[in-house]
Scaffold this motif. Structure first.
Motif: not given
Length: 341
Positions: A78-87, A225-233, A317-325
């Protein structure tokens, strides 16, 4: 291949090689710097190309090749574990150069290409420069970025990002492995295309500005979050004395990303319509493999004055039923401070 708008919910001359620099995993997963050309001449290379039709007039373009790794990626890493030890790789150039291009790759120990889906994000920093988008940051200024699409960047002719031997440079790479297969000995390999300053006549510099969806300027992914459409700026105001021509914008978007855009607001005038928007192109597994109309390139330059605002817009667009981190979206922007004649 399909864009998001089409289907929203569908699940030369080559010189002898000389190695420059490399990075391998040390004890505990921390990177171990192996050296540069003077210390470790077997771990990288320089090649040079030139125009066959205009050999004498065009200065040779060097391709400086660097490798960050190796790393072992187990299935489902996962990305979460790799963020703690970037190359990481710390390096410097041997002479004053104009960087005119950047090409990222993912390769195995034999140099064979691997899928970009093993890369979350790689950022190259110039630690001699302050970050104009994040003045409080002490990490240096990003001057090149790559994500899973491994987009190649070329700066318009006659322009370049300046690099000198005194610049301490760093490549920071976050891998992950969303596949069901283990990958051992993976490298992030990148080429910096460059022309020596003493051989380039009439070149002008570009300033590098990274606009990212993470407001903390730590360039961390966003949780959707699951099923969410999110916009950031995020909005960047051109500082005093820093106006010029926006020449290139390289969009970067992770899986579950929909689009990345830039909006220009002239001082005192509101604008809601992006002057550039790139949409995600998916494969059959809904993995982002490309962006339409990316990168944005304007050889004449889009005029940006001091006090104007640039707004990065990204959509997921997180069309899945899981959190996408792992959601990430940004644009690497290059501005020439001198107007094109």
């Amino acid at each position: 291949m399909q864009t998001y708008a089409q289907s929203k919910h569908l699940a030369l001359l080559l010189f002898p090689a000389m190695w420059l620099a490399a990075c391998s995993q040390g004890a505990g997963g921390s990177p171990q710097f192996l050296g540069n050309s003077a210390l470790n001449p077997s771990n990288g290379k320089i090649s040079q190309t030139s125009s066959a039709n205009n050999f004498e007039a065009a200065p040779a373009v060097q391709k400086l090749i660097y490798h960050v790794g190796p790393v072992d990626l187990i299935a489902g890493q996962t990305i979460e574990t790799m963020l703690e030890k970037p190359a990481k790789l710390n390096f410097q150039v041997a002479e004053a150069l104009w960087m005119t291009g950047f090409e990222p790759k993912i390769i195995d120990a034999d140099g064979k290409p691997l899928s970009g889906e093993l890369l979350h994000k790689a950022i190259l920093f110039n630690k001699h420069e302050s970050n104009p988008a994040c003045p409080s940051s002490n990490s240096g200024n990003p001057f090149a970025v790559a994500t899973s699409t491994l987009t190649r960047l070329e700066i318009p002719e006659g322009l370049g990002y300046p690099l000198v031997p005194e610049d301490p440079l760093e490549a920071k790479v976050v891998f992950h492995n969303p596949t069901k297969q283990d990958y051992m000995g993976v490298y992030f390999s990148f080429e910096i295309w460059a022309i020596p300053m003493d051989k380039a006549k009439g070149f002008r510099d570009v300033k590098a500005v990274l606009l990212d969806a993470d407001p903390s300027c730590e360039y961390k992914p966003i949780a959707i979050e699951p099923g969410a459409f999110v916009e950031k700026s995020q909005t960047y105001t051109i500082p005093s004395g820093q106006g010029g021509n926006l020449m290139v914008a390289n969009g970067l978007l992770s899986n579950y990303g929909v689009s990345v855009s830039l909006t220009h607001q002239e001082k005192g005038n509101a604008s809601l319509i992006p002057f550039w928007r790139a949409e995600a192109v998916f494969d059959e597994t809904h993995r982002v493999i490309n962006l339409t109309s990316n990168p944005f390139i304007d050889t004449e330059g889009k005029k940006i004055n001091q006090g104007d605002k640039l707004t990065l817009g990204v959509a997921f667009d997180n069309f899945s039923n899981e959190w996408r981190n792992e959601a990430t979206g940004s644009a690497m922007v290059y501005i020439s401070p001198v107007s094109a004649e």
